[in-house]
Write an enzyme that holds these catalytic residues in place. Structure first.
Site, PDB file in Angstrom:
ATOM      1  N   ASN A  66       0.694  15.638   0.642  1.00 18.65           N
ATOM      2  CA  ASN A  66       0.070  14.317   0.737  1.00 18.65           C
ATOM      3  C   ASN A  66      -1.063  14.288  -0.263  1.00 18.65           C
ATOM      4  OD1 ASN A  66       1.698  13.844   2.911  1.00 18.65           O
ATOM      5  ND2 ASN A  66       0.060  13.922   4.441  1.00 18.65           N
ATOM      6  N   GLY A  67      -1.266  13.155  -0.908  1.00 17.68           N
ATOM      7  CA  GLY A  67      -2.362  13.048  -1.876  1.00 17.68           C
ATOM      8  C   GLY A  67      -1.810  12.790  -3.254  1.00 17.68           C
ATOM      9  N   LYS A 120       0.094   2.228   7.593  1.00 16.60           N
ATOM     10  CA  LYS A 120      -0.947   2.151   8.616  1.00 16.60           C
ATOM     11  C   LYS A 120      -2.221   2.860   8.167  1.00 16.60           C
ATOM     12  CE  LYS A 120      -2.775   1.076  12.539  1.00 16.60           C
ATOM     13  NZ  LYS A 120      -3.382  -0.277  12.540  1.00 16.60           N
ATOM     14  N   GLU A 123     -10.762 -12.498   7.959  1.00 19.01           N
ATOM     15  CA  GLU A 123      -9.866 -11.690   8.783  1.00 19.01           C
ATOM     16  C   GLU A 123      -8.623 -12.491   9.177  1.00 19.01           C
ATOM     17  OE1 GLU A 123      -9.101  -8.886   9.460  1.00 19.01           O
ATOM     18  OE2 GLU A 123      -8.035  -8.971  11.353  1.00 19.01           O
ATOM     19  N   HIS A 173     -16.527 -26.685  -4.691  1.00 23.32           N
ATOM     20  CA  HIS A 173     -16.794 -26.070  -5.992  1.00 23.32           C
ATOM     21  C   HIS A 173     -15.522 -25.549  -6.651  1.00 23.32           C
ATOM     22  CE1 HIS A 173     -21.041 -26.561  -5.289  1.00 23.32           C
ATOM     23  NE2 HIS A 173     -20.886 -26.026  -4.088  1.00 23.32           N
ATOM     24  N   LYS A 221      -4.820 -11.286   8.265  1.00 22.62           N
ATOM     25  CA  LYS A 221      -3.730 -11.091   9.244  1.00 22.62           C
ATOM     26  C   LYS A 221      -2.527 -11.925   8.834  1.00 22.62           C
ATOM     27  CE  LYS A 221      -4.722  -8.275  10.944  1.00 22.62           C
ATOM     28  NZ  LYS A 221      -5.905  -7.511  11.141  1.00 22.62           N
ATOM     29  N   ARG A 278       3.123   5.355  10.676  1.00 21.83           N
ATOM     30  CA  ARG A 278       2.151   5.302   9.585  1.00 21.83           C
ATOM     31  C   ARG A 278       2.714   4.592   8.358  1.00 21.83           C
ATOM     32  NH1 ARG A 278      -1.614   9.592   9.633  1.00 21.83           N
ATOM     33  NH2 ARG A 278      -1.365   9.740   7.396  1.00 21.83           N
ATOM     34  N   GLU A 317      -0.746 -10.580   5.595  1.00 21.54           N
ATOM     35  CA  GLU A 317      -0.089  -9.269   5.649  1.00 21.54           C
ATOM     36  C   GLU A 317       1.204  -9.271   6.456  1.00 21.54           C
ATOM     37  OE1 GLU A 317      -3.440  -7.181   8.515  1.00 21.54           O
ATOM     38  OE2 GLU A 317      -2.369  -5.883   7.155  1.00 21.54           O
ATOM     39  N   CYS A 377       2.072   8.952   3.765  1.00 21.21           N
ATOM     40  CA  CYS A 377       2.772  10.224   3.862  1.00 21.21           C
ATOM     41  C   CYS A 377       2.298  11.049   5.059  1.00 21.21           C
ATOM     42  CB  CYS A 377       2.532  11.049   2.614  1.00 21.21           C
ATOM     43  SG  CYS A 377       2.955  10.198   1.107  1.00 21.21           S
ATOM     44  N   TRP A 379       5.592   8.050   1.334  1.00 22.46           N
ATOM     45  CA  TRP A 379       5.308   6.651   1.026  1.00 22.46           C
ATOM     46  C   TRP A 379       5.124   6.629  -0.476  1.00 22.46           C
ATOM     47  CZ3 TRP A 379       1.355   3.174  -0.541  1.00 22.46           C
ATOM     48  CH2 TRP A 379       1.470   1.876  -0.047  1.00 22.46           C
TER      49      TRP A 379
HETATM   50  C1  F6R Z   1      -5.354  -4.966   8.276  1.00 24.94           C
HETATM   51  C2  F6R Z   1      -5.482  -3.552   8.260  1.00 24.94           C
HETATM   52  C3  F6R Z   1      -6.108  -2.871   7.082  1.00 24.94           C
HETATM   53  C4  F6R Z   1      -7.076  -1.816   7.608  1.00 24.94           C
HETATM   54  C5  F6R Z   1      -7.638  -0.990   6.445  1.00 24.94           C
HETATM   55  C6  F6R Z   1      -8.628   0.052   6.921  1.00 24.94           C
HETATM   56  O1  F6R Z   1      -4.793  -5.440   9.445  1.00 24.94           O
HETATM   57  O2  F6R Z   1      -5.107  -2.932   9.188  1.00 24.94           O
HETATM   58  O3  F6R Z   1      -6.746  -3.760   6.215  1.00 24.94           O
HETATM   59  O4  F6R Z   1      -8.098  -2.464   8.314  1.00 24.94           O
HETATM   60  O5  F6R Z   1      -6.592  -0.363   5.760  1.00 24.94           O
HETATM   61  O6  F6R Z   1      -8.022   0.947   7.800  1.00 24.94           O
HETATM   62  P1  F6R Z   1      -8.893   1.888   8.727  1.00 24.94           P
HETATM   63  O7  F6R Z   1      -9.590   1.008   9.714  1.00 24.94           O
HETATM   64  O8  F6R Z   1      -7.912   2.828   9.352  1.00 24.94           O
HETATM   65  O9  F6R Z   1      -9.881   2.581   7.837  1.00 24.94           O
END
Ligand code: F6R
Length: 605
Positions: free
Chosen positions: A99-100, A600, A479, A502, A483, A27, A486, A2, A73
């Site tokens: 927001n919240g 985001k 990681e 295991h 990627k 975002r 997601e 949001c 959102w």
């Molecule tokens: C994955 C991704 C998320 C962020 C996570 C933390 O590609 O972007 O897993 O890494 O939400 O976000 P920040 O770094 O903004 O605290």
């Protein structure tokens, strides 16, 4: 997630609000709305969908020189027109954006329903609009303050009232709220991105504060409306860098990694003494030597890079270090030790779980430093010191360049801690040289991009994949899986290579490919043995490795990345995994920059 905008001044508010909302689109959101207050009271336009849909449908006469806007959102109830913000009291007196999360919303909704109030949305926010409208206080600030005393939860909010058309009242508790000071006009936003185009003179509201904003200034109060004077300051940001319109952000951000790597290292390496200089940590040598443990806190990919960072700190500074998901940390009532250095890592600096973990540490007297990208963000302001990452704005939901700068931030931190302790000058110089070479090596790995298209397309055909690695390679595998899942929506699971036997080996088949991270290190032979086991069961293999690693004739698609100093290898091994995910998602025709269900910045728990 949001986003909030607000404007009060001499111009019509609606176009400025819509422009501000469009700057928050990256975002992640599913509905948008605006409200203005003018001579005929409060008017609201809102709908599920994009900001441009809202813009097209905005009523012709939507006049008012004060207004608020929101991108939602969905949390309470689906993305519908009724659930979009602003929410009102149903009579056109009050409009609220929020927001919240209001934790006691259900109880308040029940109270309001008992009092005969007709609630028209599923949201928690709607109760705020009604409570403000029902308050007997004489001023809008009084009505807001009285309402906030009845609610539990987190909020950044902005309120318009037909009886007080000369002001916007805003409040904050756990969700960012920034006031921007212009020429005979004032702006409000939950994110600098929405207001830097108009002003870089800003004031950040603190938790528990309320502010009145008029066309000519602002006044800040504590929750009980006693004055809490706050002055606006200039933020050192380049407004042009917030121009985030366009597409292909993930691709552009991946390709920006060599430059981002240079930015985070710039001016921080000392060749002569083989060390790093991080003035912002606010720690002298004596304090640094007193550290007995390092605990890194972050979420999602930031947590995985935190695991890479913990290895760097253990290896270079010989301080026990580990990373933990910030989202879990405070719920286990952690013991906070005075000689532990806590490190919060976050691109946005807004992730609520990381922010609350920082607050938990500080409440218990611990010292926290931050590795944060967004300047002036909530986490950056909450920590005792830190390192800005200088990755530049990151718009794609899947984090790439910010993670690379986080890794390098950890390398700098580990080097500085190490050199104050036992790391030799020779090893320090070795690390400095390795770091100086990295931006060029990052560019070399990214140049493999086209070669990876075909194998990425093959991986995209699988419903389920493994990503495996050991020790330094394991966070890389995590990681990589993150990627991949997601942005491709494929089930991608990370495992320690050593753990395959295991349990998960049962799943290996010609339909389940494995992406293995096999650096040249003390575990290479064991890794290769595990690859044979996968291959023997018909599992297709992609192996990200170093040119001098002998894979023993195994059938696989091999991806060679250049070697760095062994401590720095993880970041170069991570880059092909970004590219594989990107090409696979592109091949599947998915929205790479805005994957479904994800935002985001995760600003609610
Ligand atoms: C994955 C991704 C998320 C962020 C996570 C933390 O590609 O972007 O897993 O890494 O939400 O976000 P920040 O770094 O903004 O605290």
């Amino acid at each position: 997630m949001c986003g909030i905008v607000g404007y009060i001044g001499t111009q019509q508010a609606a176009p400025l609000l819509l422009e501000g909302l469009s700057r928050l689109e990256h975002r992640g959101y599913d509905s948008a709305g605006v409200a203005v207050v003018g001579p005929t009271g409060v008017r609201v336009a809102k709908r599920a969908g994009r900001v441009r849909d809202l813009q097209e449908e905005l009523p012709k006469r939507f006049a008012g020189k004060a207004g608020i806007g929101h991108t939602r959102w969905a949390t309470h109830g689906p993305a519908t027109d009724a659930n979009a913000h602003p929410h009102t009291d149903g009579k056109g007196d009050v409009a609220v954006v929020h927001n919240g999360i209001i934790d006691n919303a259900n109880a308040l909704r029940a109270d309001l329903a008992d009092a005969g109030v007709d609630l028209v949305s599923d949201t928690d926010t709607e109760v705020l609009a009604h409570l403000i409208a029902l308050s007997d206080a004489d001023t809008l600030e009084g009505k807001v303050s009285e309402t906030l005393q009845r609610i539990d939860g987190t909020y950044g909010l902005a309120v318009l009232h037909a009886d007080f058309p000369d002001r916007i009242v805003v409040a904050r508790n756990g969700s960012p709220l920034i006031i921007g000071v212009g020429e005979k006009e004032m702006h409000v936003a939950s994110d600098l991105a929405a207001l830097v185009r108009y002003t870089t003179t800003v004031a950040h509201l603190e938790d528990g504060e309320i502010a009145t904003i008029t066309a000519t200034g602002f006044t800040t109060y504590r929750a009980d409306l006693t004055h809490a004077p706050r002055t606006a300051t200039e933020v050192d940001v380049d407004p042009a860098s917030y121009d985030v319109h366009g597409s292909d952000f993930m691709l552009r951000e991946m390709l920006d990694q060599p430059a981002a790597a240079e930015r985070v290292l710039r001016g921080r390496l000392d060749e002569r003494f083989g060390t790093a200089h991080l003035g912002g940590l606010n720690m002298d040598a004596r304090e640094t030597r007193a550290i007995r443990r390092v605990k890194i806190l972050g979420c999602g990919s930031a947590y995985y890079v935190g695991q890479m960072g913990a290895s760097l700190i253990e290896e270079l500074a010989r301080i026990p270090a580990d990373a933990e998901a910030a989202s879990e940390f405070r719920y286990r009532d952690p013991v906070i030790e005075p000689d532990t250095l806590y490190v919060a890592v976050s691109q946005s600096g807004e992730t609520i779980d990381t922010l609350l973990a920082v607050q938990e540490v500080r409440r218990k007297g611990g010292r926290v430093v931050g590795l944060v990208n967004v300047v002036g963000s909530a986490i950056a302001r909450e920590v005792d010191g830190g390192i800005y990452l200088h990755a530049g704005p990151e718009v794609a939901v899947a984090s790439t360049k910010a993670l690379t700068t986080m890794f390098l931030g950890f390398a700098l931190l580990a080097l500085q801690l190490g050199r104050v302790r036992d790391l030799s000058i020779a090893d320090g110089k070795r690390m400095v040289a390795g770091l100086q070479a990295l931006p060029g090596q990052v560019a070399d790995v990214l140049a493999l991009s086209e070669e990876l298209v075909e194998v990425a397309e093959q991986l995209a055909a699988a419903e389920s994949l493994f990503f495996v690695g050991r020790v330094r390679g394991f966070p890389v595998a995590r990681e990589g899986a993150q990627k991949f899942k997601e942005i491709t929506y494929r089930h991608a699971e990370a495992y320690q290579t050593s753990e395959l036997k295991h349990g998960p080996l049962a799943l290996i088949s010609p339909k389940v490919p494995t992406v293995a991270v096999v650096p040249h290190d003390e575990l290479t032979d064991r890794n290769v043995a595990a690859l044979h086991e996968i291959s023997a069961r018909g599992g297709p293999l992609v192996v990200v490795t170093h040119p001098d690693v002998d894979l023993g004739g195994i059938t696989c698609r091999r991806v060679d990345v250049p070697r760095s100093e062994r401590e720095l290898d993880p970041i170069l091994l991570t880059l092909p995994l970004q590219l594989l995910a990107f090409h696979a998602a592109t091949h599947l025709g998915l929205d790479v920059d805005k994957p479904r269900n994800l935002a985001k910045s995760v600003t609610v728990e």
